[in-house]
Enzyme design. Structure first.
Site, mmCIF file in Angstrom:
data_model
loop_
_atom_site.group_PDB
_atom_site.id
_atom_site.type_symbol
_atom_site.label_atom_id
_atom_site.label_comp_id
_atom_site.label_asym_id
_atom_site.label_seq_id
_atom_site.Cartn_x
_atom_site.Cartn_y
_atom_site.Cartn_z
ATOM 1 C CG ASP A 38 -11.270 30.078 -29.386
ATOM 2 O OD1 ASP A 38 -10.358 29.969 -28.546
ATOM 3 O OD2 ASP A 38 -12.216 29.268 -29.467
ATOM 4 C CE1 TYR A 66 -17.925 33.805 -25.973
ATOM 5 C CE2 TYR A 66 -19.266 32.950 -24.180
ATOM 6 C CZ TYR A 66 -18.029 33.271 -24.694
ATOM 7 O OH TYR A 66 -16.902 33.069 -23.938
ATOM 8 C CG ASP A 80 -13.309 26.464 -34.420
ATOM 9 O OD1 ASP A 80 -12.678 25.873 -35.322
ATOM 10 O OD2 ASP A 80 -12.735 27.033 -33.480
ATOM 11 N NE ARG A 176 -13.305 25.662 -29.111
ATOM 12 C CZ ARG A 176 -12.028 25.643 -29.434
ATOM 13 N NH1 ARG A 176 -11.654 25.344 -30.664
ATOM 14 N NH2 ARG A 176 -11.104 25.922 -28.540
#
Length: 296
Positions: A38, A66, A80, A176
């Site tokens: 993203d 992550y 987000d 997310r």
């Protein structure tokens, strides 16, 4: 330049933006990425250059890691920080034990509903494009695996709580969505979950952040992170062919099986990358020939 680049993508660029910059830096159109990241997110982006673009779809990139920050008490339209705030509730007093329990409930094999602004196609059109066109999009839950959902720090502000977390998960998992579902499960307010304020990908398959380079670093010294041969060694078991076997593979012919499970790499006696193969019925048949006999 046949090989793989590991880029530390900056925030604000799409994966396609990165490809465009690298095409100019390296002077070739033959660059592709192995899965998007993203625009808000930073971190590991795996790209193939020249012949290695054909390798991307075969790389074992089915696990990802992550580092992220989740804000509880604020829901957004995109789950987000890039989306519009849709609801808020006071989450400053959320108990840490409840947070850990909520994270444990989202660990393991779970069914996850992706964000409506994901890149998943609905009747041939990306979900996020349908949302931008004003459509209501409801995506079906899909099975994913979250092997680790760990809490590193809790920071409280005026009406919200920020969580610094680490996630290791299967490909197709939306961090997310984990943020959204964690907040919703904690019941901080009707219709209020959480959202991501920061996301950094630290690993994709065997390729980690410690080998990644920034675009600025690459501009100063344009070189591959991994040669084609090194990328194969990082991602696959490797078998060395003898000269006759190398000639057979270059013509797309099968080799005798070696008893190796799954897709694996075959290199020439001098170490050159030849092919990816898979065994069945006593033969190792080419899945991808990287050095065909008619190559110029």
């Amino acid at each position: 330049m046949n090989g793989v680049l590991i880029i530390d993508k900056p925030s604000g660029l799409t994966s396609h933006d990165v490809v465009g910059r690298l095409r100019r830096l390296l002077g070739t159109r033959k660059i592709g990425h192995a899965g998007t990241l993203d625009p808000m997110a930073t971190g590991v982006l795996v790209l193939g250059v020249e012949r290695a673009t054909r390798l991307l779809g075969h790389l074992a990139l089915d696990t990802k890691a992550y580092a992220a920050t989740i804000r509880l008490g604020v829901a957004t339209s995109t789950d987000d920080a890039e989306g519009e705030v849709t609801a808020t509730a006071d989450a400053a007093g959320v108990d840490e034990a409840d947070v850990r329990a909520g994270m444990a409930a989202l660990t393991g094999a779970i069914e996850q509903v992706p964000s409506s602004v994901s890149a998943i196609k609905v009747d041939g059109k990306r979900a996020y494009r349908r949302v931008r066109d004003g459509e209501q999009v409801e995506l079906a839950a899909r099975p994913v695996t979250v092997s680790e959902f760990a809490l590193d720090a809790v920071r409280r502000g005026a009406g919200y709580t920020d969580l610094d977390v680490r996630v290791e998960c299967s490909s197709g998992t939306y961090v997310r969505a984990l943020a959204r579902d964690l907040g919703a499960g904690l019941g901080v307010g009707a219709g209020v979950g959480g959202h991501l304020t920061a996301l950094r990908r630290t690993r994709v398959g065997p390729f980690a952040l410690d080998t990644a380079r920034t675009l600025d670093e690459l501009a100063e010294r344009p070189e591959l992170t991994h040669s084609l041969e090194a990328a194969l060694a990082a991602a696959f078991q490797v078998r060395t062919a003898d000269p006759a076997e190398a000639a057979d593979l270059s013509h797309g012919r099968a080799l005798a099986a070696a008893g190796i499970a799954g897709v694996y790499a075959v290199t020439a006696p001098d170490g050159r990358a030849l092919a990816l193969v898979s065994e069945a019925d006593g033969r190792a048949r080419p899945v991808l020939v990287l050095a065909p006999a008619n190559a110029t």
